[in-house]
Design a protein around this motif. Structure first.
Motif, mmCIF file in Angstrom:
data_model
loop_
_atom_site.group_PDB
_atom_site.id
_atom_site.type_symbol
_atom_site.label_atom_id
_atom_site.label_comp_id
_atom_site.label_asym_id
_atom_site.label_seq_id
_atom_site.Cartn_x
_atom_site.Cartn_y
_atom_site.Cartn_z
ATOM 1 N N VAL A 159 -6.031 -52.392 -21.163
ATOM 2 C CA VAL A 159 -7.137 -51.504 -21.531
ATOM 3 C C VAL A 159 -8.239 -51.590 -20.485
ATOM 4 O O VAL A 159 -8.680 -50.583 -19.926
ATOM 5 N N GLY A 160 -8.696 -52.809 -20.201
ATOM 6 C CA GLY A 160 -9.803 -52.988 -19.272
ATOM 7 C C GLY A 160 -9.514 -52.482 -17.876
ATOM 8 O O GLY A 160 -10.373 -51.866 -17.232
ATOM 9 N N SER A 161 -8.294 -52.724 -17.389
ATOM 10 C CA SER A 161 -7.964 -52.272 -16.030
ATOM 11 C C SER A 161 -7.890 -50.753 -15.954
ATOM 12 O O SER A 161 -8.237 -50.156 -14.932
ATOM 13 N N MET A 162 -7.437 -50.103 -17.034
ATOM 14 C CA MET A 162 -7.436 -48.643 -17.066
ATOM 15 C C MET A 162 -8.860 -48.109 -17.051
ATOM 16 O O MET A 162 -9.203 -47.202 -16.273
ATOM 17 N N VAL A 163 -9.715 -48.666 -17.894
ATOM 18 C CA VAL A 163 -11.110 -48.237 -17.960
ATOM 19 C C VAL A 163 -11.779 -48.384 -16.594
ATOM 20 O O VAL A 163 -12.445 -47.461 -16.099
ATOM 21 N N GLY A 164 -11.619 -49.548 -15.982
ATOM 22 C CA GLY A 164 -12.277 -49.809 -14.714
ATOM 23 C C GLY A 164 -11.805 -48.904 -13.599
ATOM 24 O O GLY A 164 -12.620 -48.381 -12.813
ATOM 25 N N GLN A 165 -10.494 -48.695 -13.508
ATOM 26 C CA GLN A 165 -9.969 -47.839 -12.438
ATOM 27 C C GLN A 165 -10.379 -46.385 -12.612
ATOM 28 O O GLN A 165 -10.712 -45.697 -11.643
ATOM 29 N N LEU A 166 -10.358 -45.897 -13.842
ATOM 30 C CA LEU A 166 -10.785 -44.518 -14.076
ATOM 31 C C LEU A 166 -12.268 -44.351 -13.747
ATOM 32 O O LEU A 166 -12.670 -43.376 -13.101
ATOM 33 N N ALA A 167 -13.074 -45.300 -14.191
ATOM 34 C CA ALA A 167 -14.507 -45.215 -13.930
ATOM 35 C C ALA A 167 -14.796 -45.267 -12.433
ATOM 36 O O ALA A 167 -15.633 -44.519 -11.920
ATOM 37 N N LYS A 168 -14.086 -46.135 -11.727
ATOM 38 C CA LYS A 168 -14.287 -46.244 -10.283
ATOM 39 C C LYS A 168 -13.925 -44.927 -9.584
ATOM 40 O O LYS A 168 -14.621 -44.486 -8.664
ATOM 41 N N SER A 169 -12.856 -44.292 -10.044
ATOM 42 C CA SER A 169 -12.433 -43.028 -9.433
ATOM 43 C C SER A 169 -13.438 -41.908 -9.665
ATOM 44 O O SER A 169 -13.459 -40.919 -8.938
ATOM 45 N N LEU A 170 -14.295 -42.093 -10.696
ATOM 46 C CA LEU A 170 -15.309 -41.088 -11.023
ATOM 47 C C LEU A 170 -16.658 -41.397 -10.382
ATOM 48 O O LEU A 170 -17.656 -40.713 -10.662
ATOM 49 N N GLY A 192 -9.687 -52.835 -7.885
ATOM 50 C CA GLY A 192 -10.766 -52.167 -7.172
ATOM 51 C C GLY A 192 -12.134 -52.239 -7.820
ATOM 52 O O GLY A 192 -13.023 -51.443 -7.479
ATOM 53 N N PHE A 193 -12.360 -53.190 -8.740
ATOM 54 C CA PHE A 193 -13.683 -53.345 -9.338
ATOM 55 C C PHE A 193 -14.685 -53.740 -8.250
ATOM 56 O O PHE A 193 -14.344 -54.398 -7.264
ATOM 57 N N SER A 309 2.057 -42.276 -8.517
ATOM 58 C CA SER A 309 1.650 -42.269 -7.108
ATOM 59 C C SER A 309 1.057 -43.600 -6.658
ATOM 60 O O SER A 309 0.866 -43.820 -5.460
ATOM 61 N N GLY A 310 0.759 -44.481 -7.614
ATOM 62 C CA GLY A 310 0.130 -45.748 -7.271
ATOM 63 C C GLY A 310 -1.379 -45.710 -7.274
ATOM 64 O O GLY A 310 -2.038 -46.719 -7.004
ATOM 65 N N GLU A 311 -1.957 -44.552 -7.597
ATOM 66 C CA GLU A 311 -3.415 -44.453 -7.656
ATOM 67 C C GLU A 311 -3.965 -45.324 -8.779
ATOM 68 O O GLU A 311 -5.011 -45.962 -8.631
ATOM 69 N N ILE A 312 -3.271 -45.344 -9.918
ATOM 70 C CA ILE A 312 -3.590 -46.263 -11.011
ATOM 71 C C ILE A 312 -2.585 -47.402 -10.953
ATOM 72 O O ILE A 312 -1.373 -47.197 -11.063
ATOM 73 N N LYS A 313 -3.088 -48.606 -10.771
ATOM 74 C CA LYS A 313 -2.217 -49.785 -10.652
ATOM 75 C C LYS A 313 -2.140 -50.518 -11.979
ATOM 76 O O LYS A 313 -3.030 -50.402 -12.837
ATOM 77 N N PHE A 314 -1.066 -51.275 -12.158
ATOM 78 C CA PHE A 314 -0.921 -52.066 -13.376
ATOM 79 C C PHE A 314 -0.176 -53.358 -13.076
ATOM 80 O O PHE A 314 0.596 -53.444 -12.118
ATOM 81 N N VAL A 315 -0.442 -54.360 -13.889
ATOM 82 C CA VAL A 315 0.185 -55.678 -13.758
ATOM 83 C C VAL A 315 0.792 -56.043 -15.099
ATOM 84 O O VAL A 315 0.142 -55.874 -16.143
#
Length: 346
Positions: A159-170, A192-193, A309-315
């Motif tokens: 959840v947190g990594s999705m939120v952070g990556q989306l926010a960073k992209s915006l 990318g935080f 595409s790898g724009e959103i990463k996950f672990v």
């Protein structure tokens, strides 16, 4: 095909943190699908914090798991028998198959998986309920704007990594909070935080707040709440006027029961919290993602290509063996996982 399956049942309700004794590893007869149902061999199952609440016999938004019942949860697996035109043997499906090696479930309660969207495990995390939770909560209730500051705890989880990556992209400044220096490094290097704070390095909320004030020099516009505890206490005084707080979880309090610690165990911060909400004109929105599945196709259409595409990463943190699910779940509640916690069953 074998004539037996295995499952993890709820043996007893925990008092405080769960222990292995609260679970039972059992064999059972292989179920047979009825009309409109499918039989699935589970390959991977998800472990998520909400499952702790299902272990308590307390009023909530969903019924608790009964004593002796199979622990519930989402999973992905291969259809081995089908009495539905929607699935054929060999298809892969996501459904609430529970902590089990096999399950029978109505086909209309399952989702066929598209290999073009990545590995099937993605349906449990980045493209499943957790990722969807992050996307919906941020976009619907966080209402992010370029130049704002967002803070999210459990920063390296799905959840947190999705939120952070989306926010960073915006175009937002993104500050994470995580448990351990290695997780903080993952938040900045992998996701990318802009910064990430190790909450374990601070003895109390005041010390954490001082560090957050440095990391967020313009204050906090959005706090994505999935933790509670001292993190929430640290953040509230730093919220900017007209800030937004989407609430999807409170993992710091789960082991203390449905409403957190008993009244006498800690000071009552509710008056301070409520006054801050009032005088700073904050928007605080609680949400349960199961009420919003009608938005899932929009999420998948927007985020699926970004994952591919790898724009959103996950672990992913994958434990081996159904019998090891209880220990992995206990570790999840203690923050020992790195990334989305999954159990490989097949």
């Amino acid at each position: 095909m074998t004539d037996q399956m295995h499952r993890i049942a709820l043996a007893s309700r925990p008092t405080g943190a769960p222990t292995p004794d609260n679970f039972s590893f059992e064999a059972a007869d292989m179920p047979t699908p009825g009309d409109g149902e499918i039989l699935v061999k589970v390959h991977y199952m998800s472990l998520d914090p909400y499952m702790r609440g299902r272990m308590d016999d307390a009023k909530s938004y969903a019924q608790p798991v009964p004593i002796g019942g199979t622990m519930e949860g989402g999973a992905v697996g291969e259809v081995v028998a089908s009495n539905s035109d929607a699935f054929q043997p060999g298809d892969f499906a996501f459904g609430m198959f529970g902590w089990a090696s096999h399950a029978v479930i109505p086909a209309n309660q399952c989702r066929k998986l598209d290999p073009a969207h990545g590995p099937i495990t993605a349906a449990l995390g980045v493209l499943g309920m957790p990722g969807f939770t992050g996307w919906h909560g941020l976009m619907e209730y966080g209402r992010p704007k370029e130049g704002e500051t967002l803070v999210v705890a459990a920063a390296t989880g799905p959840v947190g990594s999705m939120v952070g990556q989306l926010a960073k992209s915006l175009g937002l400044r993104v500050v994470g909070i995580a448990g351990g220096a290695d997780k903080c490094q993952m938040a900045t290097d992998t996701f990318g935080f802009d910064a990430c704070l190790d909450h374990r390095a601070y003895d109390d909320a005041s010390a954490l707040r001082a560090a957050l004030k440095e990391a967020c020099p313009k204050g906090i516009d959005i706090y994505f709440e999935n933790v509670g505890g001292k993190v929430l206490e640290a953040i509230i005084p730093l919220m900017n006027p007209f800030g937004r707080i989407p609430i999807c979880g409170m993992i710091a309090w789960y082991n203390a029961g449905g409403l957190g610690a008993n009244a006498g165990d800690e000071k009552d911060n509710l008056p301070k919290l409520w006054r801050t909400v009032l005088v700073n004109f904050l928007s605080v929105n609680g949400f349960i993602i199961s009420n919003h599945w009608d938005r899932y196709p929009a999420f998948l259409a927007e985020v699926g290509p970004k994952v591919a595409s790898g724009e959103i990463k996950f672990v992913e943190d994958i434990a081996e063996g159904l019998e090891n699910a209880p220990q992995a779940f206990i570790g999840l509640l203690e923050g020992r996982n790195k990334g989305k916690q999954i159990v490989k069953v097949a």
